[in-house]
Design a protein around this motif. Structure first.
Motif, PDB file in Angstrom:
ATOM      1  N   VAL A  34     -11.981  -5.465 -16.099  1.00 54.84           N
ATOM      2  CA  VAL A  34     -12.709  -6.637 -16.603  1.00 54.84           C
ATOM      3  C   VAL A  34     -13.357  -7.409 -15.463  1.00 54.84           C
ATOM      4  CG1 VAL A  34     -12.380  -8.909 -17.684  1.00 54.84           C
ATOM      5  CG2 VAL A  34     -11.404  -6.871 -18.748  1.00 54.84           C
ATOM      6  N   VAL A  35     -12.692  -7.474 -14.325  1.00 54.19           N
ATOM      7  CA  VAL A  35     -13.231  -8.204 -13.168  1.00 54.19           C
ATOM      8  C   VAL A  35     -13.827  -7.258 -12.121  1.00 54.19           C
ATOM      9  CG1 VAL A  35     -11.756 -10.217 -13.504  1.00 54.19           C
ATOM     10  CG2 VAL A  35     -10.973  -8.349 -12.026  1.00 54.19           C
ATOM     11  N   ASN A  36     -14.068  -6.016 -12.540  1.00 57.03           N
ATOM     12  CA  ASN A  36     -14.683  -5.006 -11.669  1.00 57.03           C
ATOM     13  C   ASN A  36     -13.878  -4.786 -10.385  1.00 57.03           C
ATOM     14  OD1 ASN A  36     -16.634  -3.051 -11.200  1.00 57.03           O
ATOM     15  ND2 ASN A  36     -17.896  -4.452  -9.997  1.00 57.03           N
ATOM     16  N   ALA A  37     -12.542  -4.735 -10.539  1.00 59.74           N
ATOM     17  CA  ALA A  37     -11.662  -4.555  -9.381  1.00 59.74           C
ATOM     18  C   ALA A  37     -10.713  -3.379  -9.575  1.00 59.74           C
ATOM     19  CB  ALA A  37     -10.883  -5.841  -9.133  1.00 59.74           C
ATOM     20  N   GLU A  38     -11.096  -2.411 -10.403  1.00 56.77           N
ATOM     21  CA  GLU A  38     -10.189  -1.303 -10.674  1.00 56.77           C
ATOM     22  C   GLU A  38      -9.878  -0.456  -9.445  1.00 56.77           C
ATOM     23  OE1 GLU A  38     -13.947  -0.135 -13.012  1.00 56.77           O
ATOM     24  OE2 GLU A  38     -13.298  -1.872 -11.888  1.00 56.77           O
ATOM     25  N   GLY A  39     -10.683  -0.573  -8.385  1.00 57.72           N
ATOM     26  CA  GLY A  39     -10.429   0.161  -7.144  1.00 57.72           C
ATOM     27  C   GLY A  39      -9.188  -0.299  -6.398  1.00 57.72           C
ATOM     28  N   ILE A  40      -8.610  -1.403  -6.827  1.00 56.40           N
ATOM     29  CA  ILE A  40      -7.398  -1.919  -6.177  1.00 56.40           C
ATOM     30  C   ILE A  40      -6.196  -1.021  -6.454  1.00 56.40           C
ATOM     31  CG2 ILE A  40      -5.711  -3.808  -6.289  1.00 56.40           C
ATOM     32  CD1 ILE A  40      -8.071  -5.713  -6.560  1.00 56.40           C
ATOM     33  N   LEU A  41      -6.170  -0.402  -7.642  1.00 61.41           N
ATOM     34  CA  LEU A  41      -5.029   0.425  -8.040  1.00 61.41           C
ATOM     35  C   LEU A  41      -5.315   1.893  -7.759  1.00 61.41           C
ATOM     36  CD1 LEU A  41      -2.237   0.587  -9.440  1.00 61.41           C
ATOM     37  CD2 LEU A  41      -3.473   0.836 -11.610  1.00 61.41           C
ATOM     38  N   ASN A  42      -4.452   2.513  -6.982  1.00 68.00           N
ATOM     39  CA  ASN A  42      -4.562   3.941  -6.685  1.00 68.00           C
ATOM     40  C   ASN A  42      -3.455   4.707  -7.398  1.00 68.00           C
ATOM     41  OD1 ASN A  42      -6.708   3.544  -4.892  1.00 68.00           O
ATOM     42  ND2 ASN A  42      -5.333   3.264  -3.159  1.00 68.00           N
TER      43      ASN A  42
ATOM     44  N   THR B 159       2.297   8.812  -8.496  1.00 71.02           N
ATOM     45  CA  THR B 159       2.694   7.629  -7.737  1.00 71.02           C
ATOM     46  C   THR B 159       1.569   6.599  -7.809  1.00 71.02           C
ATOM     47  OG1 THR B 159       1.814   8.427  -5.628  1.00 71.02           O
ATOM     48  CG2 THR B 159       4.122   8.965  -6.145  1.00 71.02           C
ATOM     49  N   TYR B 160       1.926   5.364  -7.528  1.00 68.92           N
ATOM     50  CA  TYR B 160       0.987   4.254  -7.628  1.00 68.92           C
ATOM     51  C   TYR B 160       1.045   3.429  -6.356  1.00 68.92           C
ATOM     52  CZ  TYR B 160       1.397   5.794 -12.390  1.00 68.92           C
ATOM     53  OH  TYR B 160       1.411   6.589 -13.499  1.00 68.92           O
ATOM     54  N   ALA B 161      -0.100   2.870  -5.994  1.00 67.45           N
ATOM     55  CA  ALA B 161      -0.182   2.038  -4.790  1.00 67.45           C
ATOM     56  C   ALA B 161      -1.366   1.094  -4.928  1.00 67.45           C
ATOM     57  CB  ALA B 161      -0.334   2.902  -3.542  1.00 67.45           C
ATOM     58  N   ILE B 162      -1.375   0.097  -4.084  1.00 65.91           N
ATOM     59  CA  ILE B 162      -2.474  -0.863  -4.008  1.00 65.91           C
ATOM     60  C   ILE B 162      -3.335  -0.501  -2.809  1.00 65.91           C
ATOM     61  CG2 ILE B 162      -2.970  -3.284  -3.440  1.00 65.91           C
ATOM     62  CD1 ILE B 162      -2.111  -2.846  -6.299  1.00 65.91           C
ATOM     63  N   ASN B 163      -4.646  -0.575  -2.992  1.00 61.21           N
ATOM     64  CA  ASN B 163      -5.578  -0.377  -1.889  1.00 61.21           C
ATOM     65  C   ASN B 163      -5.675  -1.700  -1.143  1.00 61.21           C
ATOM     66  OD1 ASN B 163      -7.705   0.001  -0.162  1.00 61.21           O
ATOM     67  ND2 ASN B 163      -9.047   0.915  -1.681  1.00 61.21           N
ATOM     68  N   THR B 164      -4.911  -1.821  -0.093  1.00 62.65           N
ATOM     69  CA  THR B 164      -4.828  -3.092   0.640  1.00 62.65           C
ATOM     70  C   THR B 164      -6.125  -3.433   1.372  1.00 62.65           C
ATOM     71  OG1 THR B 164      -3.872  -2.004   2.575  1.00 62.65           O
ATOM     72  CG2 THR B 164      -2.342  -2.873   0.939  1.00 62.65           C
ATOM     73  N   ALA B 165      -6.961  -2.437   1.628  1.00 64.17           N
ATOM     74  CA  ALA B 165      -8.195  -2.675   2.371  1.00 64.17           C
ATOM     75  C   ALA B 165      -9.197  -3.519   1.590  1.00 64.17           C
ATOM     76  CB  ALA B 165      -8.838  -1.337   2.755  1.00 64.17           C
ATOM     77  N   ILE B 166      -9.098  -3.513   0.258  1.00 63.76           N
ATOM     78  CA  ILE B 166     -10.070  -4.270  -0.537  1.00 63.76           C
ATOM     79  C   ILE B 166      -9.438  -5.463  -1.247  1.00 63.76           C
ATOM     80  CG2 ILE B 166     -11.599  -2.301  -0.835  1.00 63.76           C
ATOM     81  CD1 ILE B 166     -10.507  -2.013  -3.690  1.00 63.76           C
ATOM     82  N   LEU B 167      -8.244  -5.827  -0.822  1.00 61.43           N
ATOM     83  CA  LEU B 167      -7.508  -6.907  -1.456  1.00 61.43           C
ATOM     84  C   LEU B 167      -7.314  -8.048  -0.462  1.00 61.43           C
ATOM     85  CD1 LEU B 167      -5.816  -7.643  -4.030  1.00 61.43           C
ATOM     86  CD2 LEU B 167      -3.879  -6.629  -2.858  1.00 61.43           C
ATOM     87  N   ASP B 168      -7.703  -9.245  -0.843  1.00 62.41           N
ATOM     88  CA  ASP B 168      -7.466 -10.417   0.003  1.00 62.41           C
ATOM     89  C   ASP B 168      -6.148 -11.037  -0.443  1.00 62.41           C
ATOM     90  OD1 ASP B 168      -7.764 -12.541   1.780  1.00 62.41           O
ATOM     91  OD2 ASP B 168      -8.880 -13.732   0.322  1.00 62.41           O
TER      92      ASP B 168
ATOM     93  N   GLY C 186       0.789  -1.226   0.000  1.00 64.99           N
ATOM     94  CA  GLY C 186       0.000   0.000   0.000  1.00 64.99           C
ATOM     95  C   GLY C 186       0.820   1.273   0.000  1.00 64.99           C
ATOM     96  N   SER C 187       2.120   1.170   0.113  1.00 66.43           N
ATOM     97  CA  SER C 187       2.977   2.359   0.055  1.00 66.43           C
ATOM     98  C   SER C 187       3.031   2.878  -1.387  1.00 66.43           C
ATOM     99  CB  SER C 187       4.403   2.037   0.498  1.00 66.43           C
ATOM    100  OG  SER C 187       4.414   1.653   1.842  1.00 66.43           O
ATOM    101  N   SER C 188       2.999   4.178  -1.534  1.00 65.76           N
ATOM    102  CA  SER C 188       3.076   4.793  -2.856  1.00 65.76           C
ATOM    103  C   SER C 188       4.487   4.664  -3.412  1.00 65.76           C
ATOM    104  CB  SER C 188       2.714   6.274  -2.778  1.00 65.76           C
ATOM    105  OG  SER C 188       1.365   6.423  -2.421  1.00 65.76           O
ATOM    106  N   VAL C 189       4.552   4.465  -4.707  1.00 70.54           N
ATOM    107  CA  VAL C 189       5.832   4.318  -5.380  1.00 70.54           C
ATOM    108  C   VAL C 189       5.756   5.065  -6.713  1.00 70.54           C
ATOM    109  CG1 VAL C 189       5.162   2.086  -6.361  1.00 70.54           C
ATOM    110  CG2 VAL C 189       7.559   2.638  -6.099  1.00 70.54           C
ATOM    111  N   SER C 190       6.835   5.747  -7.056  1.00 70.84           N
ATOM    112  CA  SER C 190       6.868   6.528  -8.290  1.00 70.84           C
ATOM    113  C   SER C 190       7.163   5.640  -9.495  1.00 70.84           C
ATOM    114  CB  SER C 190       7.943   7.613  -8.199  1.00 70.84           C
ATOM    115  OG  SER C 190       9.228   7.033  -8.242  1.00 70.84           O
TER     116      SER C 190
END
Length: 130
Positions: A71-79, A84-93, A32-36
């Motif tokens: 395609v799998v309706n999970a675009e909210g995973i990528l911030n 910078t880019y990060a993963i939304n860890t709250a919605i990822l199993d 979930g940490s932002s990275v350039s």
């Protein structure tokens, strides 16, 4: 953990490029940490010094990642925020995140074994096991 795999409702998510999956793996590894873009390129293309080419290819990978997640309706995973880019860890199993939170299952020494940059995290996990 072993190899990095991505599933949606039990089915593997497919990506146009294999490097797209590695990009997602790296973002997951960052917890979930932002990275350039520059930091991502330094990890994904450690031995390739053509920075402008790497950044252009990265943008293609990001497009592929967004498409595959859409395609799998999970675009909210990528911030994305200010380049910078990060993963939304709250919605990822994720088994890695569950391990960090609960310490189970026992770490067996394999973590994203197909990616050389993941060896650092594997070493930290191995040392924390002791």
């Amino acid at each position: 953990f072993g190899n990095f795999e991505v599933f949606y409702e039990g089915e593997p998510i497919t990506f146009k490029r294999t490097k797209t999956k590695e990009l997602l793996a790296y973002l997951v590894d960052r917890k979930g940490s932002s990275v350039s873009a520059k930091q991502i390129c330094a990890k994904l293309w450690e031995n390739n010094i053509d920075e402008s080419r790497n950044v252009n290819y990265l943008y293609q990978l990001l497009d592929d990642l967004r498409h595959s997640l859409r395609v799998v309706n999970a675009e909210g995973i990528l911030n994305r925020n200010r380049g910078t880019y990060a993963i939304n860890t709250a919605i990822l199993d994720c088994d890695y995140y569950r391990y960090l939170e609960h310490g189970k299952p026992e770490f067996m020494g394999e973590y994203m074994v197909q990616y050389s940059w993941a060896e650092e995290t594997a070493g930290l996990l191995w040392n924390n096991k002791k």
